[in-house]
Motif scaffolding. Structure first.
Motif, mmCIF file in Angstrom:
data_model
loop_
_atom_site.group_PDB
_atom_site.id
_atom_site.type_symbol
_atom_site.label_atom_id
_atom_site.label_comp_id
_atom_site.label_asym_id
_atom_site.label_seq_id
_atom_site.Cartn_x
_atom_site.Cartn_y
_atom_site.Cartn_z
ATOM 1 N N LEU A 11 0.836 -1.205 0.000
ATOM 2 C CA LEU A 11 0.000 0.000 0.000
ATOM 3 C C LEU A 11 0.870 1.253 0.000
ATOM 4 C CD1 LEU A 11 -2.790 -1.079 2.512
ATOM 5 C CD2 LEU A 11 -2.787 -1.258 0.009
ATOM 6 N N LEU A 14 2.292 2.244 -3.401
ATOM 7 C CA LEU A 14 1.389 2.924 -4.330
ATOM 8 C C LEU A 14 1.625 4.439 -4.329
ATOM 9 C CD1 LEU A 14 -1.958 1.029 -3.599
ATOM 10 C CD2 LEU A 14 -0.464 0.744 -5.588
ATOM 11 N N LYS A 15 1.929 5.002 -3.169
ATOM 12 C CA LYS A 15 2.121 6.449 -3.033
ATOM 13 C C LYS A 15 3.324 6.954 -3.829
ATOM 14 C CE LYS A 15 -1.121 7.666 -0.156
ATOM 15 N NZ LYS A 15 -2.216 8.447 -0.679
ATOM 16 N N SER A 16 4.319 6.103 -4.000
ATOM 17 C CA SER A 16 5.533 6.544 -4.701
ATOM 18 C C SER A 16 5.525 6.191 -6.192
ATOM 19 C CB SER A 16 6.767 5.939 -4.023
ATOM 20 O OG SER A 16 6.719 4.538 -4.110
ATOM 21 N N LEU A 22 1.091 3.093 -11.831
ATOM 22 C CA LEU A 22 -0.197 2.729 -11.231
ATOM 23 C C LEU A 22 -1.089 2.028 -12.262
ATOM 24 C CD1 LEU A 22 -0.948 5.926 -9.124
ATOM 25 C CD2 LEU A 22 -0.455 3.641 -8.224
ATOM 26 N N GLU A 25 0.137 -1.460 -12.679
ATOM 27 C CA GLU A 25 -0.303 -2.258 -11.524
ATOM 28 C C GLU A 25 -1.783 -2.608 -11.663
ATOM 29 O OE1 GLU A 25 0.320 -4.348 -7.961
ATOM 30 O OE2 GLU A 25 1.725 -3.483 -9.397
ATOM 31 N N TRP A 26 -2.562 -1.646 -12.141
ATOM 32 C CA TRP A 26 -3.997 -1.874 -12.378
ATOM 33 C C TRP A 26 -4.178 -3.038 -13.367
ATOM 34 C CZ3 TRP A 26 -8.292 0.970 -10.544
ATOM 35 C CH2 TRP A 26 -9.506 0.610 -11.111
ATOM 36 N N ARG A 39 -4.976 10.039 -10.393
ATOM 37 C CA ARG A 39 -4.040 9.375 -9.483
ATOM 38 C C ARG A 39 -4.731 8.926 -8.207
ATOM 39 N NH1 ARG A 39 1.181 9.055 -8.904
ATOM 40 N NH2 ARG A 39 1.904 8.446 -6.863
ATOM 41 N N GLU A 43 -4.938 5.048 -6.975
ATOM 42 C CA GLU A 43 -4.341 4.647 -5.697
ATOM 43 C C GLU A 43 -5.372 4.020 -4.771
ATOM 44 O OE1 GLU A 43 -2.221 7.671 -3.581
ATOM 45 O OE2 GLU A 43 -0.933 8.125 -5.290
ATOM 46 N N SER A 44 -6.515 4.703 -4.602
ATOM 47 C CA SER A 44 -7.495 4.206 -3.633
ATOM 48 C C SER A 44 -8.110 2.884 -4.076
ATOM 49 C CB SER A 44 -8.582 5.244 -3.373
ATOM 50 O OG SER A 44 -9.346 5.468 -4.537
ATOM 51 N N ALA A 47 -5.484 0.118 -3.726
ATOM 52 C CA ALA A 47 -5.296 -0.207 -2.308
ATOM 53 C C ALA A 47 -6.440 -1.080 -1.796
ATOM 54 C CB ALA A 47 -5.184 1.068 -1.481
#
Length: 151
Positions: A11, A14-16, A22, A25-26, A39, A43-44, A47
């Motif tokens: 988690l 994800l912020k970096s 992202l 990753e999705w 973004r 991210e949310s 997560a």
């Protein structure tokens, strides 16, 4: 990001990540293209999905409740049952409210209310029709949520 990483580390990673990372990753997690460039959304949602895959998603009853809420918000009631509000009186109860010298009688139905021969989904809609202004229907008809504790 590795699937074997501990959840908090995944988690935090994800912020970096950049937006393209992202999106990648999705693609890995959802097996589809990312739906937008936001973004915060990516991210949310990532997560949530990472945690959902690890710990499990909402149970059946929670999913049912969320579906019913979505139906009520969208105004399309496709399911047979509705969410029961604890402030609703028993089906068949008649609520009487005087407004500007006129007495209004509302009948509680299994799936809403009836006033002047017309069905309504909410007491607020009836209160608005009677007064011409927005009201909390439960307040307008004198129905309050039961207090917990020392009843």
């Amino acid at each position: 990001m590795m699937k074997s990483d501990p959840i908090p580390a995944r988690l935090a990673a994800l912020k970096s990540m950049s937006v393209p990372q992202l999106k990648s990753e999705w693609q890995t997690i959802f097996a589809t293209s990312a739906p937008n460039n936001s973004r915060a959304f990516l991210e949310s949602r990532l997560a949530y999905r990472i945690q959902e895959l690890t710990y499990g998603g909402p149970d059946r009853e929670t999913r049912r409740m969320l579906d019913l809420l979505a139906d009520e918000v969208s105004g399309t009631l496709t399911r047979k049952s509705q969410i029961a509000d604890p402030r609703n009186p028993v089906v068949g109860t008649r609520l009487i409210r005087e407004w500007n010298g006129v007495e209004h009688t509302i009948t509680v139905l299994r799936d809403g209310f009836e006033w002047q021969g017309r069905p309504y989904k909410s007491l607020s809609a009836i209160a608005r029709a009677i007064t011409g202004t927005r009201w909390n229907g439960y307040r307008f008809f004198g129905l309050r949520e039961r207090k917990r504790g020392n009843d």
